[in-house]
Scaffold this motif. Structure first.
Motif, mmCIF file in Angstrom:
data_model
loop_
_atom_site.group_PDB
_atom_site.id
_atom_site.type_symbol
_atom_site.label_atom_id
_atom_site.label_comp_id
_atom_site.label_asym_id
_atom_site.label_seq_id
_atom_site.Cartn_x
_atom_site.Cartn_y
_atom_site.Cartn_z
ATOM 1 N N ALA A 126 -2.582 -0.453 12.866
ATOM 2 C CA ALA A 126 -2.146 -0.168 11.503
ATOM 3 C C ALA A 126 -1.959 1.327 11.273
ATOM 4 O O ALA A 126 -0.960 1.768 10.706
ATOM 5 C CB ALA A 126 -3.150 -0.734 10.498
ATOM 6 N N PHE A 138 1.147 2.651 13.247
ATOM 7 C CA PHE A 138 2.438 2.300 12.649
ATOM 8 C C PHE A 138 2.681 3.072 11.357
ATOM 9 O O PHE A 138 3.770 3.614 11.138
ATOM 10 C CB PHE A 138 2.498 0.798 12.369
ATOM 11 N N ALA A 139 1.684 3.126 10.487
ATOM 12 C CA ALA A 139 1.883 3.702 9.156
ATOM 13 C C ALA A 139 1.816 5.220 9.144
ATOM 14 O O ALA A 139 2.407 5.848 8.257
ATOM 15 C CB ALA A 139 0.834 3.138 8.188
ATOM 16 N N SER A 179 0.831 -1.828 5.554
ATOM 17 C CA SER A 179 0.462 -1.997 6.960
ATOM 18 C C SER A 179 -0.975 -2.481 7.093
ATOM 19 O O SER A 179 -1.285 -3.355 7.909
ATOM 20 C CB SER A 179 0.650 -0.687 7.720
ATOM 21 N N SER A 213 7.670 4.358 14.944
ATOM 22 C CA SER A 213 6.404 3.771 14.511
ATOM 23 C C SER A 213 6.101 2.478 15.254
ATOM 24 O O SER A 213 4.954 2.216 15.624
ATOM 25 C CB SER A 213 6.433 3.512 13.008
#
Length: 400
Positions: free
Chosen positions: A52, A55-56, A83, A198
């Motif tokens: 998480a 990605f974020a 996310s 990402s």
């Protein structure tokens, strides 16, 4: 810079101390089967939280740096919230499925902890990446305080519902962190190519986190609960000091490297070398201290469970540290697909070797796999570092 490092160490120290104290408390108040199940749930939560945040936040920072945008412009609280919610749900599903595959299903009610780990980690890491280090401590403090109360209560012989206490600590931390995030100015802008970068970095986080947690997950399926408990205690107790410092300073390392211009490749290389050297000293010191405590019985009877895993897990931590540093440098000087493919190849091999050797030879196979793949990661890191000269981008050019 020194004040930032000090504050970050305090913040991560509190966060890691909470996990450390709650793990120790759980190992004392739960039976071996329940503790093994809890270990699986927290391992899955850690993997999901890493995905998480990658990605974020991590991916957006790298994508923004390639286009001349700063960290404040790259990070969006809405992206972090979405996310975190998605990966929290995935963590619950994944941990439940893994427990159902194992020999004991009594741990199914604990799967909610995996979601809470993800939901508390997102806003806390966002405050860290935006350099609100003092504010981030506000989120870590209640988590650490609740954990300290639980550990103290168990020490004096009081009844402790460790799962409820763990959940309360994470909920309080999440509320405090999101309250702090809501007061920050919103400066996020649209980041070109953020989605692709990402996604790749989140996938790499998944590969890397799985590589570090796979031993726990596989042993839960094929070996005794005591072996699962031993691996968790080795990770979360023996190597906790070194690991917490590495976690504390990693965001600062990423931000610092993103601030160097296109001609800063050599500076990034020197920074990565100092990073690896410091990590080596920390892991070695933690391992020696853990061996002394376990061998002398100073840490209690449960400490003997860690002895078979001190060397392989220490080697695995160092292998990951060296590879992560090399790929971070490579990420800023080449196409985003290159470090992604390197990571995918290494972790695919890592997962395959761990899976095959553990299923075939049990604990001996797992130990062999951890040490062998640590050596492979060091070799790959050396090759990545020598992959070619650092070239500056033409002014105004964008590397995608």
């Amino acid at each position: 810079m020194r004040s930032a490092v000090a504050l970050r160490l305090v913040d991560q120290g509190a966060w890691s101390a909470a996990f450390f104290l709650l793990t120790i408390t759980a190992s004392h108040v739960l039976d071996v089967d329940d503790f093994a199940s809890l270990t699986v749930v927290t391992s899955v939560g850690v993997v999901a939280a890493a995905c998480a945040r990658a990605f974020a936040m991590d991916g957006r920072i790298v994508a923004a740096a390639r286009h001349g945008l700063g960290v404040e412009q790259a990070l969006s609280s809405r992206v972090v919230l979405a996310s975190s919610a998605l990966f929290a749900l995935l963590a619950v599903v994944a941990s439940a499925l893994w427990l159902l595959l194992g020999p004991v299903q009594t741990g199914l009610p604990t799967t909610f902890l995996a979601a809470l780990i993800v939901l508390a980690d997102g806003p806390h890491f966002l405050l860290t990446m935006r350099r609100r280090f003092r504010t981030a401590i506000i989120g870590a403090a209640p988590y650490a305080l609740v954990a300290a109360v639980a550990a103290t209560s168990a020490l004096v012989g009081a009844q402790v519902d460790v799962l409820a206490v763990w959940a309360i600590g994470l909920v309080l931390s999440s509320i405090a962190s999101w309250a702090a995030v809501s007061r920050l100015p919103r400066r996020a802008v649209s980041v070109p190519a953020a989605s692709g970068t990402s996604s790749r970095i989140a996938a790499e986080a998944l590969y890397s986190a799985l590589g570090s947690q796979l031993g726990i997950l596989i042993v839960y399926l094929v070996a005794s609960p005591a072996a699962t408990a031993g691996i968790r205690l080795t990770y979360s107790v023996v190597y906790a000091p070194a690991f917490s410092i590495i976690q504390a300073l990693t965001p600062l390392l990423l931000v610092r490297m993103s601030e160097l211009d296109a001609n800063g490749g050599r500076a990034r290389g020197r920074l990565a070398a100092r990073w690896v050297l410091g990590g080596l000293v920390g892991v070695a010191a933690s391992g020696v201290a853990g061996w002394g405590a376990a061998a002398t019985g100073l840490a209690g009877s449960a400490s003997t469970l860690v002895l078979p895993f001190l060397v392989p897990i220490g080697a695995a931590l160092l292998g990951n540290l060296v590879l992560d540093a090399a790929l971070l440098v490579l990420r800023f000087r080449t196409h985003a697909r290159t470090p992604h493919r390197v990571r995918l190849a290494v972790v695919t091999g890592d997962l395959a070797v761990q899976l095959v050797l553990t299923l075939w030879f049990g604990l001996v196979g797992l130990v062999t796999a951890l040490v062998a793949m640590a050596v492979v990661k060091v070799v790959v890191a050396a090759l990545a570092r020598r992959s070619g000269p650092v070239t500056a981008l033409p002014e105004g050019a964008v590397r995608t």
